[in-house]
Structures are given as structure tokens and as C-alpha cells.
Motif scaffolding. Structure first.
Motif, PDB file in Angstrom:
ATOM      1  N   GLU A   1       0.732  -1.306  -0.018  1.00 51.88           N
ATOM      2  CA  GLU A   1       0.007   0.159  -0.069  1.00 51.88           C
ATOM      3  C   GLU A   1       0.918   1.348  -0.070  1.00 51.88           C
ATOM      4  OE1 GLU A   1      -4.015   1.735   2.322  1.00 51.88           O
ATOM      5  OE2 GLU A   1      -2.908   0.042   2.964  1.00 51.88           O
TER       6      GLU A   1
ATOM      7  N   SER B   1       2.673   1.668  -3.384  1.00 51.44           N
ATOM      8  CA  SER B   1       1.879   1.966  -4.409  1.00 51.44           C
ATOM      9  C   SER B   1       1.461   3.612  -4.375  1.00 51.44           C
ATOM     10  CB  SER B   1       0.542   1.253  -4.304  1.00 51.44           C
ATOM     11  OG  SER B   1      -0.277   1.528  -3.252  1.00 51.44           O
TER      12      SER B   1
ATOM     13  N   SER C   1      -2.746   2.371  -8.363  1.00 45.06           N
ATOM     14  CA  SER C   1      -3.752   1.776  -7.438  1.00 45.06           C
ATOM     15  C   SER C   1      -3.105   0.772  -6.772  1.00 45.06           C
ATOM     16  CB  SER C   1      -4.903   1.333  -8.382  1.00 45.06           C
ATOM     17  OG  SER C   1      -5.901   0.429  -7.606  1.00 45.06           O
ATOM     18  N   LYS C   2      -3.370   0.522  -5.412  1.00 46.73           N
ATOM     19  CA  LYS C   2      -2.861  -0.543  -4.509  1.00 46.73           C
ATOM     20  C   LYS C   2      -3.413  -1.872  -5.280  1.00 46.73           C
ATOM     21  CE  LYS C   2      -6.218  -0.495  -1.090  1.00 46.73           C
ATOM     22  NZ  LYS C   2      -6.657  -0.341   0.361  1.00 46.73           N
ATOM     23  N   TYR C   3      -4.416  -1.865  -5.830  1.00 46.60           N
ATOM     24  CA  TYR C   3      -4.971  -3.119  -6.605  1.00 46.60           C
ATOM     25  C   TYR C   3      -4.412  -3.849  -7.748  1.00 46.60           C
ATOM     26  CZ  TYR C   3      -8.698  -1.871  -3.421  1.00 46.60           C
ATOM     27  OH  TYR C   3      -9.592  -1.397  -2.119  1.00 46.60           O
ATOM     28  N   HIS C   4      -3.549  -2.824  -8.311  1.00 48.38           N
ATOM     29  CA  HIS C   4      -2.768  -3.166  -9.703  1.00 48.38           C
ATOM     30  C   HIS C   4      -1.321  -3.129  -9.470  1.00 48.38           C
ATOM     31  CE1 HIS C   4      -6.636  -2.947 -11.690  1.00 48.38           C
ATOM     32  NE2 HIS C   4      -6.900  -2.028 -10.985  1.00 48.38           N
TER      33      HIS C   4
END
Length: 288
Positions: free
Chosen positions: A31, A34, A40-43
Motif C-alpha cells: 500500500e 503504491s 492503485s494498490k489493487y494493480h
């Protein structure tokens, strides 16, 4: 993606890599990283791996163990427990298990007798390649009297010779690292000769001839004269790109000719005292 956008994207990943290198002794969450990259932390995981070829957790682990390796060998005064904690491990036992799994030696064994060839094979492709523009300047150099330890043999064992040279420096104080220049002279290209044929002079400037010693250190002169110089910032094993570009592009277009002396390096700082991306090395080419 257009060229400008691609360069900006690459710069953001490089910023993360530099941030990691500067903060290896701190917690590094996906996190927080990123956020540094403005992704984005999701990608972020996938974006980082596409660019570097390795997932971010393993990348951090490799950098921590690399720095720890150098501290074990070149800073024997630092306790293994301290090195383990700085590398992000809870204790020396977990550090030892991870280190042995990576290098087939415990930290204590590596400190006493490092297997550099095995270590080098592990890190052969571990760095991020950066395509920064090369700047070449012309300068005039005075001759430099140097203490030399001649390394002959595989480039993978060069660190072993460097250890020996450092031991001579510390024992004699004839070329103190804090007040003397540190240089290196490769007499051939390690990429184009058999490992056993590689020849590299490890050098430290001196004010007078080296006294007889049991380390094999002798006196030589790096000749003065006109030189082209490139300043390289980053890992030493990424200097090849600049060197080949000099021979391939700059030299034929410049109208200059080279003198009969190898290129040589002047090292302005050292890993692990600074992060690898902060290393500064000048590459000199002797001109007629």
C-alpha cells in the motif's frame, strides 16, 4: 502508449525502486509503495512485476540480502544480529535460515569465506536497467601513482581480491580510503574473454611507492593526459551500456583517437554505505 507517457510510467517505477533501496531497514508495504508510485494498490503488484520481472516482495528481499551480504564481508565489526534486524528479520535465526536458503551458506560461513561465484550467479540479472542519456565531457588528467592489487581470474571472484586490497589498506594506511582515490582498471572485457583470462587492477592512490608487503600490492602509474569521461550513477554492473555506447556512437563521430591505455574507473562512493542507485563512478577513456 506514447513515448512521453511511457517514459513517465517508467520513471514512476524507478522512483519506487529508489525508495525501496533507501528504506530497506523500514517496513515496506504494498500500500505504501503504491502511493509512492501513484498507482492503485489493487494493480501495483502486477505493474511492478511487468516492469522488473520479479514480484515486489521478492525484489525487496533480494535487495536486503544483497546489502546484508556486503555488510557481513566488508564490515566485520558489525554484529550479525544487527545486520539481521536492519534487513527486516525478527532475529538472527530467521535471517540465517533465509540467507542459507538463498546462498547455501550461513551468514557466519559467508562472512568467513564467501562463495562469490555462487553469489554473483544469483544476482546476475537482479538490477533494473535504466536508459538515462549519456553525457560525455573532455578533461585533462594528471598522472596518478597507485597501489595495485592485480586480480586475475573470473570476474565473479573479484570481490575476493577487493577484500584482500581493503585488508592491505587497513593494515598499512598507505592509501586510506577516506583521503585517497579508489580506481579500477579492466585490461579486457569480461564479456568477451574466458573467465580465467580476466585481468583487473584494483587501485588506490598513494603519495609514494608501496612498501614491500605480503598482500601482493605493488606500485603502478595511471598515465595523465586528455580523457573523455562519463559519469555513471547506479550499479556498477550497468556501466557496460554506457561503455559500449561510447565505442559504438561517440568515438566514431567525435574524430578522436584513443591512447594505448585501458579505460578506467574512479569510484566516488561505495555500496552498502549508499544504496546502489546512488553509486557514482566516473569512466575515463584516454585520448591522444
Amino acid at each position: 502508449m506514447n513515448t512521453q507517457a511511457s517514459q513517465e510510467y517508467n520513471k514512476r517505477i524507478e522512483t519506487v525502486c529508489d525508495y525501496i533501496a533507501r528504506h530497506l531497514d523500514r517496513p515496506l508495504s504494498v500500500e505504501s509503495l503504491s502511493q509512492v508510485a501513484h498507482f492503485s494498490k489493487y494493480h501495483f503488484h502486477r505493474q511492478f512485476q511487468v516492469y522488473t520481472g520479479i514480484n515486489v516482495g521478492k525484489y525487496i528481499s533480494q535487495l536486503r540480502l544483497k546489502r546484508a551480504s556486503y555488510r557481513l564481508v566488508f564490515h566485520p565489526e558489525v554484529k550479525i544480529t544487527e545486520i539481521a534486524l536492519d534487513a527486516g528479520f525478527e532475529n538472527s535465526e530467521s535471517f540465517s535460515r533465509s540467507f542459507k536458503a538463498q546462498f547455501q551458506q550461513t551468514p557466519s560461513q559467508f562472512r568467513l569465506r564467501p562463495k562469490w561465484e555462487q553469489w554473483n550467479a544469483h544476482y546476475a540479472k537482479a538490477n533494473i536497467i535504466r536508459n538515462h542519456k549519456m553525457k560525455i565531457e573532455l578533461t585533462q588528467r594528471d598522472p596518478i601513482k597507485v597501489a595495485v592489487l592485480e586480480h586475475r581470474g573470473s570476474p565473479a571472484t573479484l570481490n575476493q581480491s577487493i577484500q584482500r586490497f581493503i585488508a592491505w589498506r587497513k593494515q598499512t594506511d598507505e592509501s586510506p580510503v577516506t583521503t585517497s582515490q579508489t580506481l579500477g582498471v579492466p585490461f579486457n572485457d569480461p564479456n568477451n574473454v574466458p573467465p580465467e583470462a580476466f585481468h583487473f587492477d584494483i587501485c588506490g592512490s598513494v603519495t609514494q611507492d608501496v612498501a614491500p608487503n605480503g598482500f601482493g600490492v605493488i606500485t603502478k602509474i595511471i598515465p595523465g593526459g586528455r580523457c573523455a569521461v562519463i559519469r555513471h550513477q547506479g550499479p556498477h554492473d550497468q556501466m557496460d551500456d554506457k561503455i559500449y555506447q561510447f565505442y559504438r556512437e561517440w568515438l566514431p563521430q567525435s574524430g578522436e583517437e584513443l591512447r594505448d591505455f585501458p579505460l578506467y574507473f574512479e569510484y566516488h562512493n561505495f555500496f552498502p554505505e549508499v544504496a546502489e542507485h546512488e553509486l557514482v563512478t566516473d569512466i575515463y577513456f584516454s585520448l591522444k
